[in-house]
Design a protein around this motif. Structure first.
Motif, PDB file in Angstrom:
ATOM      1  N   ASP A 273       0.835  -1.198   0.000  1.00 23.10           N
ATOM      2  CA  ASP A 273       0.000   0.000   0.000  1.00 23.10           C
ATOM      3  C   ASP A 273       0.877   1.258   0.000  1.00 23.10           C
ATOM      4  O   ASP A 273       1.868   1.335   0.736  1.00 23.10           O
ATOM      5  CB  ASP A 273      -0.895   0.035   1.239  1.00 23.10           C
ATOM      6  CG  ASP A 273      -1.909  -1.093   1.281  1.00 23.10           C
ATOM      7  OD1 ASP A 273      -1.902  -1.931   0.360  1.00 23.10           O
ATOM      8  OD2 ASP A 273      -2.701  -1.135   2.246  1.00 23.10           O
ATOM      9  N   GLY A 274       0.503   2.236  -0.809  1.00 22.57           N
ATOM     10  CA  GLY A 274       1.183   3.522  -0.811  1.00 22.57           C
ATOM     11  C   GLY A 274       2.664   3.464  -1.093  1.00 22.57           C
ATOM     12  O   GLY A 274       3.421   4.315  -0.618  1.00 22.57           O
ATOM     13  N   SER A 275       3.095   2.489  -1.917  1.00 22.74           N
ATOM     14  CA  SER A 275       4.528   2.300  -2.156  1.00 22.74           C
ATOM     15  C   SER A 275       5.009   2.812  -3.507  1.00 22.74           C
ATOM     16  O   SER A 275       6.210   2.902  -3.745  1.00 22.74           O
ATOM     17  CB  SER A 275       4.868   0.809  -2.060  1.00 22.74           C
ATOM     18  OG  SER A 275       4.178   0.059  -3.053  1.00 22.74           O
ATOM     19  N   VAL A 276       4.081   3.189  -4.388  1.00 22.46           N
ATOM     20  CA  VAL A 276       4.427   3.453  -5.786  1.00 22.46           C
ATOM     21  C   VAL A 276       4.408   4.951  -6.082  1.00 22.46           C
ATOM     22  O   VAL A 276       3.465   5.660  -5.733  1.00 22.46           O
ATOM     23  CB  VAL A 276       3.450   2.712  -6.726  1.00 22.46           C
ATOM     24  CG1 VAL A 276       3.684   3.100  -8.175  1.00 22.46           C
ATOM     25  CG2 VAL A 276       3.586   1.200  -6.538  1.00 22.46           C
ATOM     26  N   ASP A 277       5.456   5.431  -6.760  1.00 21.77           N
ATOM     27  CA  ASP A 277       5.531   6.835  -7.181  1.00 21.77           C
ATOM     28  C   ASP A 277       4.936   7.058  -8.564  1.00 21.77           C
ATOM     29  O   ASP A 277       4.371   8.117  -8.843  1.00 21.77           O
ATOM     30  CB  ASP A 277       6.989   7.303  -7.183  1.00 21.77           C
ATOM     31  CG  ASP A 277       7.604   7.287  -5.801  1.00 21.77           C
ATOM     32  OD1 ASP A 277       7.298   8.190  -5.004  1.00 21.77           O
ATOM     33  OD2 ASP A 277       8.379   6.353  -5.504  1.00 21.77           O
ATOM     34  N   LEU A 278       5.083   6.076  -9.442  1.00 24.19           N
ATOM     35  CA  LEU A 278       4.627   6.235 -10.818  1.00 24.19           C
ATOM     36  C   LEU A 278       4.186   4.894 -11.378  1.00 24.19           C
ATOM     37  O   LEU A 278       4.855   3.879 -11.188  1.00 24.19           O
ATOM     38  CB  LEU A 278       5.750   6.805 -11.694  1.00 24.19           C
ATOM     39  CG  LEU A 278       5.509   6.838 -13.218  1.00 24.19           C
ATOM     40  CD1 LEU A 278       4.365   7.788 -13.571  1.00 24.19           C
ATOM     41  CD2 LEU A 278       6.787   7.229 -13.963  1.00 24.19           C
ATOM     42  N   VAL A 279       3.066   4.913 -12.075  1.00 19.52           N
ATOM     43  CA  VAL A 279       2.587   3.756 -12.832  1.00 19.52           C
ATOM     44  C   VAL A 279       2.629   4.097 -14.308  1.00 19.52           C
ATOM     45  O   VAL A 279       2.118   5.146 -14.726  1.00 19.52           O
ATOM     46  CB  VAL A 279       1.146   3.376 -12.436  1.00 19.52           C
ATOM     47  CG1 VAL A 279       0.610   2.257 -13.333  1.00 19.52           C
ATOM     48  CG2 VAL A 279       1.072   2.972 -10.967  1.00 19.52           C
ATOM     49  N   VAL A 280       3.275   3.246 -15.112  1.00 19.13           N
ATOM     50  CA  VAL A 280       3.210   3.359 -16.570  1.00 19.13           C
ATOM     51  C   VAL A 280       2.787   1.995 -17.081  1.00 19.13           C
ATOM     52  O   VAL A 280       3.512   1.010 -16.888  1.00 19.13           O
ATOM     53  CB  VAL A 280       4.547   3.779 -17.199  1.00 19.13           C
ATOM     54  CG1 VAL A 280       4.379   3.957 -18.708  1.00 19.13           C
ATOM     55  CG2 VAL A 280       5.079   5.061 -16.579  1.00 19.13           C
ATOM     56  N   THR A 281       1.639   1.928 -17.722  1.00 16.88           N
ATOM     57  CA  THR A 281       1.103   0.617 -18.076  1.00 16.88           C
ATOM     58  C   THR A 281       0.217   0.691 -19.302  1.00 16.88           C
ATOM     59  O   THR A 281      -0.159   1.784 -19.754  1.00 16.88           O
ATOM     60  CB  THR A 281       0.295   0.036 -16.889  1.00 16.88           C
ATOM     61  OG1 THR A 281       0.030  -1.344 -17.132  1.00 16.88           O
ATOM     62  CG2 THR A 281      -1.016   0.789 -16.687  1.00 16.88           C
ATOM     63  N   SER A 282      -0.101  -0.475 -19.837  1.00 12.71           N
ATOM     64  CA  SER A 282      -1.025  -0.595 -20.952  1.00 12.71           C
ATOM     65  C   SER A 282      -1.788  -1.898 -20.779  1.00 12.71           C
ATOM     66  O   SER A 282      -1.185  -2.976 -20.785  1.00 12.71           O
ATOM     67  CB  SER A 282      -0.256  -0.606 -22.285  1.00 12.71           C
ATOM     68  OG  SER A 282      -1.145  -0.653 -23.373  1.00 12.71           O
TER      69      SER A 282
END
Length: 407
Positions: A273-282
């Motif tokens: 939880d709350g660990s990610v700064d950026l998501v780049v996905t498709s």
């Protein structure tokens, strides 16, 4: 929409100004970014990156169906994160986003429902040396007798198939005994990528590109049409040659921190939880790509039950939208406040289904602020040409990325 009105969309959140201003002011070959308002959010049209701008790292040269180029995550990673930040892809496929993150000194985190994705990604985040690979290849018994799978002779010379089966058995034994290490992991990754193709760099006779394995019957027809028989290919030699190509640009900087998970994108078990700064996905696009049939031979080699992998396939747009909403619910859990999500979609069905509109609907009521939609147009023309005509008629020359920020 004029610039003054456009800027007002961002006045409520000053911390959004940097990316918005950069997209607005971005120019390419003298062409300024064109801005339109659609669905109540700004759309930014330009050629923000191309394959010609900069070559991707050689480690990215692993084929997988429906994957984007590394320039896409690089664009956002360089602008929205710093060294040591966590970059995540819940649909990592071949691992383009987490690998690019690791190459740029970030923490790469990836998830995919297909365990094949972990096999393709993990070894490249922490690769062995050519010397280690060569030594291990020399230790494998390539003449170990393994019965069965003679139907695959439609792809392979008998001696080549025998080597493939020997390697498959070796890797399986190593994994079951707990002895499989990063060198074995790398060899498996390369072998998976060399199973079929259309040149002498693959184990097979001429076939479709490596990201799309044809059926046995289809390969028979290819052989008949081309009047071809599978030639002898030396498996360890091909693995070593491909390894040298992948490692020609060096390895990721230390520390090579990464995490790879096999689970559903709407419930990524193991991503904190709350660990990610950026998501780049498709995400998977409706029912366009047949992941199971495309990867059946790779799954055979890796001992993955392709029929047991619940790849998301949705025939109706509203079903796809509901699926995407479930993903954003989980992204709201893992992304830090102030973190970003860059959700790449494409045009499908001759441009009649605008998936970015469905993504915007899917986010309604969730703790995200939409910053806009970036449209990377490979042949930049005029605003009118950005929607379903000429070079962009089927979405083949554009990337459409919905950009959102966690509240």
């Amino acid at each position: 929409m004029n610039a003054v009105a456009q800027i007002s969309l961002f006045e409520a959140a000053p911390y959004q100004q940097d990316l918005a201003d950069e997209l607005r002011d971005f120019s390419h070959n003298g062409e300024a970014t064109i801005i339109e308002e659609r669905f109540g959010v700004p759309f930014f049209f330009n050629e923000f990156w191309t394959a010609r701008q900069r070559q991707g790292h050689a480690l990215q040269e692993v084929s997988y169906r429906a994957c984007f180029k590394p320039q896409l995550p690089e664009f956002f990673i360089s602008r929205l994160t710093g060294e040591g930040d966590v970059v995540y892809d819940p649909f990592m496929g071949r691992g383009t986003t987490p690998l690019q993150a690791v190459l740029m000194g970030r923490v790469g985190v990836g998830n995919d429902i297909n365990p094949l994705s972990v096999y393709l990604t993990r070894p490249r985040a922490d690769p062995p040396t050519i010397s280690e690979i060569g030594t291990r290849l020399g230790e494998i018994d390539w003449r170990a007798a393994v019965d069965g799978d003679e139907e695959l002779l439609v792809f392979y010379h008998p001696e080549t198939l025998a080597e493939i089966k020997a390697l498959k058995s070796y890797l399986s034994d190593r994994e079951q005994s707990g002895e499989l290490d990063r060198i074995d992991d790398w060899i498996r990754m390369v072998a998976i990528n060399r199973l079929t193709g259309h040149s002498t760099g693959f184990f097979s006779v001429y076939s479709l590109p490596p990201n799309q394995a044809v059926s046995l019957n289809a390969q028979r027809k290819i052989n008949e049409k081309r009047n071809q028989t599978p030639p002898r290919r030396v498996v360890p030699d091909i693995i070593l040659k491909k390894s040298k190509g992948l490692l020609k640009d060096g390895v990721p900087p230390m520390p090579r921190t990464s995490q790879f998970v096999t689970s559903s994108a709407d419930n990524a078990v193991g991503v904190a939880d709350g660990s990610v700064d950026l998501v780049v996905t498709s995400p998977p696009f409706l029912d366009i790509v047949q992941y199971a049939s495309d990867n059946w031979l790779r799954c055979w080699f890796a001992n993955v039950d392709v029929g047991g992998v619940p790849i998301a396939m949705h025939k109706k747009p509203e079903q796809w939208r509901d699926f995407v909403r479930g993903v954003f619910v989980d992204l709201a859990r893992v992304v830090k406040p102030g973190g970003h999500v860059c959700f790449e979609v494409g045009e499908v069905r001759n441009g009649k289904v605008e998936l970015e509109a469905l993504v915007l609907e899917a986010m309604e009521g969730l703790p995200f602020t939409t910053l806009g939609v970036l449209v990377n147009v490979q042949e930049f023309t005029k605003t009118a040409n950005c929607w379903g005509v000429s070079n962009n008629a089927k979405g083949t020359n554009t990337n459409r990325i919905v950009i959102a920020q966690r509240k």
